[in-house]
Scaffold this active site. Structure first.
Site, PDB file in Angstrom:
ATOM      1  CG  ASP A  96      21.314  54.493  41.867  1.00  0.00           C
ATOM      2  OD1 ASP A  96      22.367  54.495  42.537  1.00  0.00           O
ATOM      3  OD2 ASP A  96      20.194  54.239  42.360  1.00  0.00           O
ATOM      4  CD  GLU A 118      20.317  48.038  42.119  1.00  0.00           C
ATOM      5  OE1 GLU A 118      20.729  49.204  42.102  1.00  0.00           O
ATOM      6  OE2 GLU A 118      20.394  47.315  43.121  1.00  0.00           O
ATOM      7  CD  GLU A 132      21.650  58.917  44.394  1.00  0.00           C
ATOM      8  OE1 GLU A 132      20.724  59.760  44.456  1.00  0.00           O
ATOM      9  OE2 GLU A 132      22.632  58.949  45.169  1.00  0.00           O
ATOM     10  CG  HIS A 204      23.963  56.897  52.193  1.00  0.00           C
ATOM     11  ND1 HIS A 204      23.860  57.298  50.883  1.00  0.00           N
ATOM     12  CD2 HIS A 204      23.452  55.655  52.228  1.00  0.00           C
ATOM     13  CE1 HIS A 204      23.322  56.329  50.176  1.00  0.00           C
ATOM     14  NE2 HIS A 204      23.061  55.321  50.957  1.00  0.00           N
ATOM     15  NE  ARG A 206      25.153  64.799  46.652  1.00  0.00           N
ATOM     16  CZ  ARG A 206      26.181  63.968  46.759  1.00  0.00           C
ATOM     17  NH1 ARG A 206      25.979  62.685  47.005  1.00  0.00           N
ATOM     18  NH2 ARG A 206      27.416  64.417  46.643  1.00  0.00           N
ATOM     19  CG  HIS A 237      27.972  57.579  54.296  1.00  0.00           C
ATOM     20  ND1 HIS A 237      28.819  58.509  53.750  1.00  0.00           N
ATOM     21  CD2 HIS A 237      27.641  56.750  53.271  1.00  0.00           C
ATOM     22  CE1 HIS A 237      28.987  58.247  52.461  1.00  0.00           C
ATOM     23  NE2 HIS A 237      28.279  57.178  52.147  1.00  0.00           N
TER      24      HIS A 237
HETATM   25  C1  UD1 Z   1      27.398  57.764  46.892  1.00  0.00           C
HETATM   26  C2  UD1 Z   1      26.406  57.718  45.747  1.00  0.00           C
HETATM   27  C3  UD1 Z   1      25.067  57.178  46.239  1.00  0.00           C
HETATM   28  C4  UD1 Z   1      25.239  55.858  46.954  1.00  0.00           C
HETATM   29  C5  UD1 Z   1      26.281  56.000  48.064  1.00  0.00           C
HETATM   30  C6  UD1 Z   1      26.551  54.668  48.695  1.00  0.00           C
HETATM   31  C7  UD1 Z   1      26.528  59.416  43.991  1.00  0.00           C
HETATM   32  C8  UD1 Z   1      26.142  60.780  43.593  1.00  0.00           C
HETATM   33  N1  UD1 Z   1      26.166  59.051  45.230  1.00  0.00           N
HETATM   34  O1  UD1 Z   1      26.947  58.729  47.827  1.00  0.00           O
HETATM   35  O2  UD1 Z   1      24.193  56.992  45.133  1.00  0.00           O
HETATM   36  O3  UD1 Z   1      24.009  55.460  47.497  1.00  0.00           O
HETATM   37  O4  UD1 Z   1      27.513  56.493  47.490  1.00  0.00           O
HETATM   38  O5  UD1 Z   1      27.180  54.843  49.952  1.00  0.00           O
HETATM   39  O6  UD1 Z   1      27.128  58.681  43.236  1.00  0.00           O
HETATM   40  N2  UD1 Z   1      33.699  59.403  51.937  1.00  0.00           N
HETATM   41  C9  UD1 Z   1      34.848  59.016  52.604  1.00  0.00           C
HETATM   42  N3  UD1 Z   1      35.244  57.714  52.459  1.00  0.00           N
HETATM   43  C10 UD1 Z   1      34.595  56.813  51.716  1.00  0.00           C
HETATM   44  C11 UD1 Z   1      33.420  57.215  51.061  1.00  0.00           C
HETATM   45  C12 UD1 Z   1      32.990  58.514  51.161  1.00  0.00           C
HETATM   46  O7  UD1 Z   1      35.471  59.792  53.298  1.00  0.00           O
HETATM   47  O8  UD1 Z   1      35.023  55.650  51.640  1.00  0.00           O
HETATM   48  C13 UD1 Z   1      33.253  60.811  52.068  1.00  0.00           C
HETATM   49  C14 UD1 Z   1      34.145  61.781  51.270  1.00  0.00           C
HETATM   50  O9  UD1 Z   1      34.233  62.985  51.966  1.00  0.00           O
HETATM   51  C15 UD1 Z   1      33.355  61.950  49.983  1.00  0.00           C
HETATM   52  C16 UD1 Z   1      31.941  61.952  50.532  1.00  0.00           C
HETATM   53  O10 UD1 Z   1      31.930  60.960  51.538  1.00  0.00           O
HETATM   54  O11 UD1 Z   1      33.689  63.130  49.281  1.00  0.00           O
HETATM   55  C17 UD1 Z   1      30.845  61.730  49.536  1.00  0.00           C
HETATM   56  O12 UD1 Z   1      31.082  60.604  48.714  1.00  0.00           O
HETATM   57  P1  UD1 Z   1      30.195  60.443  47.348  1.00  0.00           P
HETATM   58  O13 UD1 Z   1      30.531  59.150  46.698  1.00  0.00           O
HETATM   59  O14 UD1 Z   1      30.300  61.676  46.511  1.00  0.00           O
HETATM   60  O15 UD1 Z   1      28.711  60.450  47.876  1.00  0.00           O
HETATM   61  P2  UD1 Z   1      27.947  59.447  48.823  1.00  0.00           P
HETATM   62  O16 UD1 Z   1      27.098  60.311  49.696  1.00  0.00           O
HETATM   63  O17 UD1 Z   1      28.883  58.493  49.442  1.00  0.00           O
HETATM   64  N1  UDP Z   2      26.844  48.167  54.463  1.00  0.00           N
HETATM   65  C1  UDP Z   2      28.078  47.765  54.974  1.00  0.00           C
HETATM   66  N2  UDP Z   2      28.540  48.365  56.109  1.00  0.00           N
HETATM   67  C2  UDP Z   2      27.852  49.336  56.759  1.00  0.00           C
HETATM   68  C3  UDP Z   2      26.613  49.755  56.226  1.00  0.00           C
HETATM   69  C4  UDP Z   2      26.143  49.154  55.070  1.00  0.00           C
HETATM   70  O1  UDP Z   2      28.726  46.879  54.419  1.00  0.00           O
HETATM   71  O2  UDP Z   2      28.346  49.830  57.787  1.00  0.00           O
HETATM   72  C5  UDP Z   2      26.346  47.531  53.220  1.00  0.00           C
HETATM   73  C6  UDP Z   2      24.912  47.064  53.232  1.00  0.00           C
HETATM   74  O3  UDP Z   2      24.815  45.734  53.703  1.00  0.00           O
HETATM   75  C7  UDP Z   2      24.503  47.198  51.774  1.00  0.00           C
HETATM   76  C8  UDP Z   2      25.341  48.352  51.276  1.00  0.00           C
HETATM   77  O4  UDP Z   2      26.385  48.544  52.219  1.00  0.00           O
HETATM   78  O5  UDP Z   2      24.877  46.048  51.028  1.00  0.00           O
HETATM   79  C9  UDP Z   2      24.515  49.587  51.135  1.00  0.00           C
HETATM   80  O6  UDP Z   2      25.327  50.679  50.886  1.00  0.00           O
HETATM   81  P1  UDP Z   2      24.817  52.158  51.049  1.00  0.00           P
HETATM   82  O7  UDP Z   2      23.718  52.207  52.049  1.00  0.00           O
HETATM   83  O8  UDP Z   2      26.035  52.979  51.303  1.00  0.00           O
HETATM   84  O9  UDP Z   2      24.321  52.534  49.589  1.00  0.00           O
HETATM   85  P2  UDP Z   2      22.931  52.336  48.799  1.00  0.00           P
HETATM   86  O10 UDP Z   2      22.606  50.887  48.813  1.00  0.00           O
HETATM   87  O11 UDP Z   2      21.900  53.179  49.466  1.00  0.00           O
HETATM   88  O12 UDP Z   2      23.247  52.853  47.445  1.00  0.00           O
END
Ligand code: UD1
Ligand code: UDP
Length: 384
Positions: A96, A118, A132, A204, A206, A237
């Site tokens: 999502d 999913e 999402e 993590h 929003r 995160h």
């Molecule tokens: C995103 C997804 C969320 C998912 C989550 C899993 C959307 C809107 N959100 O949220 O559904 O549950 O990923 O973790 O698609 N960043 C880094 N390095 C990384 C990843 C992220 O620095 O490897 C930082 C960056 O500043 C980036 C910010 O996190 O701009 C947000 O990343 P983004 O993918 O937009 O949102 P998430 O909160 O990670």
């Molecule tokens: N996870 C990981 N390292 C971490 C924290 C989580 O590999 O430090 C894994 C966790 O086991 C799960 C996935 O990341 O499989 C969940 O990701 P996240 O919580 O970022 O996203 P969501 O599932 O809420 O979309």
């Protein structure tokens, strides 16, 4: 060979797509074309390393502190170029995220059928989880194949008028990934000293930015003050909305380990070492029950009601007092702890990816080239 575009961008999508890529590679008629949007960068690379996934395309789209509109527009433009180049017979998306929404939309514009892995998770509240819930509702409208993890998610789609011929109850590929990774995770155990108890924390979402996250941190501090035997591990995160707050509120406590996101094998080892997990993560809600770890969900509602109704997860919201009270009940009441630590996952049996590929083979070719005897998903919860 028919080409299947497998598109993913974030950590959880990559974890849950890894088994599907593996199953596609084992097919003699379908061939994966791996398109990493890199909506996440370091967290995506960690997963691709662990599962040894190579990408055919890496769009490298993440920007620090990206906005929803910014990442969406970059995704749409870049994916359009790639999908026109690849011309796949189908696109597969998982979950999502913004990557899922954009890949589904661009596939629709290019007349490429979409398979949604999913599918059917719903809270019925477009603002929660944001964005999402909207992403999965729109993807559900565009998809040709809906791979639902559970009976309830399949039913959600049928209730929305989705044709039953297109809804398949496959289980969640997260369990395939967990079983695969767990075989290796035991090689790098996470040790907890005798008499100590580990509380593993992740957040993590929003909806939890700002005050809710501060209340979660206050709950952690309160629990530490009340329980000398408790240690905290908190892989943070990298989203600055999370990391800045968590480091400033918890960074100086001697019994809190704040670390960068752990690679999947190390995170599984940490879950296995933990006494209790508190998290707003979707994936963790699915994995913790399979590992027999009580998970308290830092949200007011969930699209994953199965673990809550079977008693192995509980929704505790983000009020400090309620989190403290819920963790304490598990720390102090052995029978309550035992009830939640049953070790039963309602989310899959480890064969979900094989089912998905077999369904695609049936649909795209009219026969199954491989794995033609995948049993239907069992109704009983998986016990590890
Ligand atoms: C995103 C997804 C969320 C998912 C989550 C899993 C959307 C809107 N959100 O949220 O559904 O549950 O990923 O973790 O698609 N960043 C880094 N390095 C990384 C990843 C992220 O620095 O490897 C930082 C960056 O500043 C980036 C910010 O996190 O701009 C947000 O990343 P983004 O993918 O937009 O949102 P998430 O909160 O990670
Ligand atoms: N996870 C990981 N390292 C971490 C924290 C989580 O590999 O430090 C894994 C966790 O086991 C799960 C996935 O990341 O499989 C969940 O990701 P996240 O919580 O970022 O996203 P969501 O599932 O809420 O979309």
């Amino acid at each position: 060979m028919k080409k299947i575009a497998v598109v993913f961008g974030t950590r959880p999508e990559a974890i849950k797509m890894a088994p599907v890529i593996r199953a596609l590679k084992a097919s003699s008629t379908l061939q994966p074309v791996v398109i990493a949007t890199a909506q996440h960068r370091e967290m995506l690379d960690q997963v691709m390393d662990v599962f040894d996934i190579g990408s055919d395309y890496d769009l490298d789209l993440m920007r620090p502190d990206q906005t929803l509109s910014g990442i969406t527009s970059r995704l749409i433009t870049s994916l359009d170029d790639v999908l026109r180049d690849v011309k796949p017979s189908a696109t597969l998306v998982q979950g999502d995220t913004t990557t899922v929404l954009a890949a589904s939309l661009v596939s629709f514009y290019n007349h490429i059928p979409v398979g949604h892995v999913e599918a059917g998770l719903r809270t019925r509240d477009l603002r929660n989880p944001f964005p999402e819930e909207m992403n999965r509702v729109v993807t559900g409208r565009l998809a040709k194949w809906h791979f639902a993890p559970t009976q309830a998610s399949a039913q959600n789609l049928l209730d929305e008028g989705v044709s039953s011929d297109t809804v398949f109850m496959t289980g969640n590929t997260v369990i395939d990934a967990l079983l695969e990774a767990r075989r290796h995770a035991s090689k790098m155990p996470c040790h907890v000293a005798d008499g100590r108890r580990l509380l593993l924390v992740t957040t993590h979402r929003r909806e939890n930015f700002g005050e809710p996250l501060k209340r979660i941190c206050s709950a952690v501090l309160e629990l530490l003050a009340r329980h000398d035997s408790l240690d905290i591990m908190f892989p943070v995160h990298p989203n600055p909305n999370v990391s800045v707050v968590v480091h400033s509120l918890l960074g100086n406590h001697p019994r809190v380990v704040l670390c960068k996101p752990l690679d999947y094998l190390s995170f599984i080892a940490a879950m296995e070492a933990a006494h209790i997990i508190i998290s707003d993560s979707g994936g963790v809600q699915e994995e913790a029950p399979a590992l027999g770890k009580p998970v308290l969900v830092l949200r007011d509602e969930t699209e994953r009601p199965e673990a809550v109704s079977s008693g192995v997860a509980a929704l505790v919201g983000t009020e400090t007092a309620r989190i403290v009270e819920s963790v304490e009940r598990l720390l102090l009441d052995r029978s309550e702890y035992a009830r939640m630590a049953k070790g039963a996952s309602p989310y899959g049996d480890g064969l979900s990816a094989k089912r998905i590929v077999a369904i695609l083979e049936d649909s795209l070719l009219g026969y199954r080239s491989s794995m033609n005897s995948v049993p239907p998903l069992a109704r009983t919860a998986l016990q590890l």
